[in-house]
Design a protein around this motif. Structure first.
Motif, PDB file in Angstrom:
ATOM      1  N   ASN A 116       0.841  -1.189   0.000  1.00 25.83           N
ATOM      2  CA  ASN A 116       0.000   0.000   0.000  1.00 25.83           C
ATOM      3  C   ASN A 116       0.882   1.247   0.000  1.00 25.83           C
ATOM      4  O   ASN A 116       2.056   1.168  -0.381  1.00 25.83           O
ATOM      5  N   GLU A 117       0.347   2.378   0.437  1.00 27.93           N
ATOM      6  CA  GLU A 117       1.083   3.634   0.365  1.00 27.93           C
ATOM      7  C   GLU A 117       2.323   3.648   1.255  1.00 27.93           C
ATOM      8  O   GLU A 117       3.286   4.370   0.987  1.00 27.93           O
ATOM      9  N   THR A 118       2.316   2.879   2.334  1.00 22.74           N
ATOM     10  CA  THR A 118       3.442   2.905   3.266  1.00 22.74           C
ATOM     11  C   THR A 118       4.227   1.596   3.330  1.00 22.74           C
ATOM     12  O   THR A 118       5.395   1.592   3.711  1.00 22.74           O
ATOM     13  N   HIS A 119       3.596   0.486   2.985  1.00 24.56           N
ATOM     14  CA  HIS A 119       4.274  -0.807   2.954  1.00 24.56           C
ATOM     15  C   HIS A 119       4.137  -1.367   1.544  1.00 24.56           C
ATOM     16  O   HIS A 119       3.022  -1.639   1.082  1.00 24.56           O
ATOM     17  N   PHE A 120       5.277  -1.548   0.887  1.00 27.21           N
ATOM     18  CA  PHE A 120       5.254  -1.740  -0.560  1.00 27.21           C
ATOM     19  C   PHE A 120       5.287  -3.188  -1.038  1.00 27.21           C
ATOM     20  O   PHE A 120       5.476  -3.439  -2.218  1.00 27.21           O
ATOM     21  N   GLY A 121       5.125  -4.138  -0.141  1.00 24.30           N
ATOM     22  CA  GLY A 121       5.000  -5.528  -0.565  1.00 24.30           C
ATOM     23  C   GLY A 121       6.170  -5.997  -1.411  1.00 24.30           C
ATOM     24  O   GLY A 121       7.323  -5.663  -1.153  1.00 24.30           O
ATOM     25  N   VAL A 122       5.851  -6.799  -2.439  1.00 21.57           N
ATOM     26  CA  VAL A 122       6.920  -7.378  -3.262  1.00 21.57           C
ATOM     27  C   VAL A 122       7.736  -6.311  -3.981  1.00 21.57           C
ATOM     28  O   VAL A 122       8.903  -6.533  -4.322  1.00 21.57           O
ATOM     29  N   ARG A 123       7.167  -5.146  -4.220  1.00 22.46           N
ATOM     30  CA  ARG A 123       7.900  -4.068  -4.903  1.00 22.46           C
ATOM     31  C   ARG A 123       9.153  -3.663  -4.136  1.00 22.46           C
ATOM     32  O   ARG A 123      10.133  -3.222  -4.741  1.00 22.46           O
ATOM     33  N   ALA A 124       9.089  -3.770  -2.815  1.00 21.83           N
ATOM     34  CA  ALA A 124      10.205  -3.321  -1.984  1.00 21.83           C
ATOM     35  C   ALA A 124      11.070  -4.467  -1.489  1.00 21.83           C
ATOM     36  O   ALA A 124      12.011  -4.246  -0.720  1.00 21.83           O
ATOM     37  N   MET A 125      10.785  -5.696  -1.915  1.00 28.12           N
ATOM     38  CA  MET A 125      11.579  -6.832  -1.449  1.00 28.12           C
ATOM     39  C   MET A 125      12.948  -6.833  -2.111  1.00 28.12           C
ATOM     40  O   MET A 125      13.079  -6.543  -3.299  1.00 28.12           O
ATOM     41  N   ASN A 126      13.970  -7.168  -1.325  1.00 26.51           N
ATOM     42  CA  ASN A 126      15.285  -7.359  -1.924  1.00 26.51           C
ATOM     43  C   ASN A 126      15.341  -8.744  -2.565  1.00 26.51           C
ATOM     44  O   ASN A 126      14.358  -9.507  -2.518  1.00 26.51           O
ATOM     45  N   ALA A 127      16.472  -9.071  -3.153  1.00 29.57           N
ATOM     46  CA  ALA A 127      16.575 -10.320  -3.906  1.00 29.57           C
ATOM     47  C   ALA A 127      16.303 -11.546  -3.042  1.00 29.57           C
ATOM     48  O   ALA A 127      15.606 -12.470  -3.463  1.00 29.57           O
ATOM     49  N   GLU A 129      14.538 -11.726  -0.148  1.00 33.22           N
ATOM     50  CA  GLU A 129      13.135 -11.745   0.280  1.00 33.22           C
ATOM     51  C   GLU A 129      12.224 -12.194  -0.857  1.00 33.22           C
ATOM     52  O   GLU A 129      11.286 -12.969  -0.651  1.00 33.22           O
ATOM     53  N   LEU A 130      12.511 -11.716  -2.064  1.00 33.09           N
ATOM     54  CA  LEU A 130      11.672 -12.078  -3.203  1.00 33.09           C
ATOM     55  C   LEU A 130      11.817 -13.551  -3.551  1.00 33.09           C
ATOM     56  O   LEU A 130      10.817 -14.243  -3.792  1.00 33.09           O
ATOM     57  N   SER A 131      13.049 -14.055  -3.575  1.00 30.74           N
ATOM     58  CA  SER A 131      13.239 -15.474  -3.906  1.00 30.74           C
ATOM     59  C   SER A 131      12.592 -16.365  -2.855  1.00 30.74           C
ATOM     60  O   SER A 131      11.973 -17.388  -3.182  1.00 30.74           O
ATOM     61  N   GLN A 132      12.691 -15.973  -1.590  1.00 25.84           N
ATOM     62  CA  GLN A 132      12.063 -16.749  -0.516  1.00 25.84           C
ATOM     63  C   GLN A 132      10.538 -16.728  -0.651  1.00 25.84           C
ATOM     64  O   GLN A 132       9.874 -17.756  -0.453  1.00 25.84           O
ATOM     65  N   THR A 133       9.993 -15.572  -1.005  1.00 24.18           N
ATOM     66  CA  THR A 133       8.539 -15.446  -1.169  1.00 24.18           C
ATOM     67  C   THR A 133       8.041 -16.297  -2.330  1.00 24.18           C
ATOM     68  O   THR A 133       7.037 -17.010  -2.209  1.00 24.18           O
ATOM     69  N   SER A 158       9.064  -7.134 -10.436  1.00 22.79           N
ATOM     70  CA  SER A 158      10.081  -7.207  -9.382  1.00 22.79           C
ATOM     71  C   SER A 158      11.096  -8.306  -9.693  1.00 22.79           C
ATOM     72  O   SER A 158      12.300  -8.132  -9.473  1.00 22.79           O
ATOM     73  N   TYR A 159      10.606  -9.423 -10.198  1.00 25.78           N
ATOM     74  CA  TYR A 159      11.501 -10.528 -10.539  1.00 25.78           C
ATOM     75  C   TYR A 159      12.452 -10.129 -11.658  1.00 25.78           C
ATOM     76  O   TYR A 159      13.647 -10.463 -11.631  1.00 25.78           O
ATOM     77  N   ALA A 160      11.938  -9.398 -12.640  1.00 31.62           N
ATOM     78  CA  ALA A 160      12.772  -8.948 -13.759  1.00 31.62           C
ATOM     79  C   ALA A 160      13.908  -8.054 -13.268  1.00 31.62           C
ATOM     80  O   ALA A 160      15.008  -8.046 -13.836  1.00 31.62           O
ATOM     81  N   ARG A 171      17.939 -17.990  -7.385  1.00 28.74           N
ATOM     82  CA  ARG A 171      17.427 -18.029  -8.766  1.00 28.74           C
ATOM     83  C   ARG A 171      16.714 -19.350  -9.048  1.00 28.74           C
ATOM     84  O   ARG A 171      15.655 -19.378  -9.683  1.00 28.74           O
ATOM     85  N   SER A 172      17.308 -20.439  -8.591  1.00 34.26           N
ATOM     86  CA  SER A 172      16.730 -21.752  -8.866  1.00 34.26           C
ATOM     87  C   SER A 172      15.377 -21.940  -8.181  1.00 34.26           C
ATOM     88  O   SER A 172      14.403 -22.343  -8.815  1.00 34.26           O
ATOM     89  N   VAL A 173      15.321 -21.637  -6.884  1.00 35.29           N
ATOM     90  CA  VAL A 173      14.078 -21.915  -6.155  1.00 35.29           C
ATOM     91  C   VAL A 173      12.977 -20.908  -6.492  1.00 35.29           C
ATOM     92  O   VAL A 173      11.788 -21.242  -6.428  1.00 35.29           O
ATOM     93  N   SER A 174      13.360 -19.688  -6.872  1.00 37.90           N
ATOM     94  CA  SER A 174      12.328 -18.716  -7.259  1.00 37.90           C
ATOM     95  C   SER A 174      11.705 -19.113  -8.591  1.00 37.90           C
ATOM     96  O   SER A 174      10.483 -19.019  -8.763  1.00 37.90           O
ATOM     97  N   LEU A 175      12.534 -19.577  -9.525  1.00 35.88           N
ATOM     98  CA  LEU A 175      11.984 -20.050 -10.801  1.00 35.88           C
ATOM     99  C   LEU A 175      11.112 -21.276 -10.573  1.00 35.88           C
ATOM    100  O   LEU A 175      10.046 -21.419 -11.190  1.00 35.88           O
TER     101      LEU A 175
END
Length: 247
Positions: A116-127, A129-133, A158-160, A171-175
Motif C-alpha cells: 500500500n502507500e506505506t508498505h510496498f510488498g513485493v515491490r520493496a523486497m530485496n533479492a 526476500e523475493l526469492s524466498q517469497t 520485481s523478478y525482472a 534463482r533456482s528456487v524462485s523459478l
C-alpha cells in the motif's frame, strides 16, 4: 541445532529419574492460544518463521491455526516486505496449503504482497526476500489465477529487476516457485535468466550452503514445467556435472 517439533513432543524430566514433564509442544500450543491474538506484526511473522524452521506440521497445531489465520487479517496492511516473506516461508515449511486457508486469510496475504502507500510488498523486497517469497508461494500451491492481475504484474516486474541479484540458490528456487504456481512463460525475464541458471549449475565456483543437487532438481523441474528447451551444449554439460541425474 537440528531440534524440531517432533523432538518437542517427547515426554521428559527435569532430572534423571525425576517426574515427567508435559511435552513442550503442549506448553507452546497453550501459550499460543493465549498470545497469538495480541501479537504485533514482527512477533507474528517471527512466530511463523520459527514454526517453519522447527518443521512443525500445520495440522498438529489444532485450533491454534484458526487464531494464526485470523491474526494476519488484522496485520496485513502493516507487514513489511521482510515480515511478509518470512511469514509465507514459515507457513510453507509447516506444510500449510493455500486452498485450505480461509478466504479472508488468503486475501490478507495478497494485501501484504501487493502493498500500500506505506508498505510496498513485493515491490520493496530485496533479492533474498523475493526469492524466498516466490519459493514459499510455490510450496503453498498458490495458483497464478488466484492472484489479482495487479499482484501478478508486481511479481513479474520485481523478478525482472531482482533475479540478477539473487544467489544461485535463490534463482533456482524462485523459478521453481513461479513454475509451480503457473506463471506464464512469456511473463518471465527474457534477458538471460535461464542461461544464468544453467551457468550457475555448471560453474563449480559457487559455494552455496545448500547442496547443488537441490538447485539442479529445482531448476530442471522448473525448466521442464515451463517447457523451456535447453541447447544441446547445455544438456551435455549438465549430464557431465550431474551424471546420476541425467537430463
Amino acid at each position: 541445532m537440528g531440534f524440531n517439533w517432533t523432538d518437542m513432543q517427547s515426554r521428559c524430566s527435569s532430572l534423571e529419574g525425576g517426574r515427567e514433564a508435559t511435552p513442550l509442544t503442549l506448553t507452546v500450543i497453550q501459550y499460543l492460544k493465549q498470545r497469538v491474538s495480541s501479537m504485533r506484526e514482527y512477533e507474528y511473522t517471527v512466530l511463523l518463521y520459527a514454526l517453519g524452521e522447527l518443521s512443525t506440521p500445520w495440522q498438529s497445531l489444532g485450533n491454534v491455526t484458526e487464531k494464526i489465520n485470523h491474526r494476519v487479517t488484522r496485520l496485513s496492511s502493516f507487514l513489511t516486505p521482510r515480515s511478509t516473506s518470512n511469514g509465507l516461508h514459515g507457513l510453507a515449511k509447516c506444510g500449510a496449503r493455500w486452498r485450505d486457508l480461509p478466504s479472508p486469510t488468503r486475501d490478507a496475504w495478497i494485501i501484504a504482497m501487493t502493498g500500500n502507500e506505506t508498505h510496498f510488498g513485493v515491490r520493496a523486497m530485496n533479492a533474498f526476500e523475493l526469492s524466498q517469497t516466490l519459493h514459499a508461494i510455490g510450496k503453498l500451491q498458490v495458483q497464478w489465477s488466484d492472484l489479482p492481475k495487479t499482484l501478478q504484474s508486481l511479481i513479474t516486474s520485481s523478478y525482472a529487476t531482482e533475479w540478477k541479484r539473487m544467489t544461485p540458490f535463490g534463482r533456482s528456487v524462485s523459478l521453481f516457485g513461479l513454475s509451480i504456481i503457473g506463471c506464464p512463460r512469456q511473463s518471465l525475464p527474457s534477458n538471460g535468466l535461464i542461461d544464468q541458471i544453467v551457468s550457475d549449475l555448471i560453474d563449480d565456483k559457487h559455494d552455496d550452503f545448500l547442496d547443488r543437487e537441490v538447485r539442479y532438481k529445482s531448476s530442471i523441474a522448473a525448466i521442464d514445467k515451463l517447457e523451456i528447451n535447453l541447447s544441446q551444449d547445455s544438456r551435455e554439460k549438465l549430464r557431465r556435472m550431474f551424471p546420476d541425474n541425467s537430463y
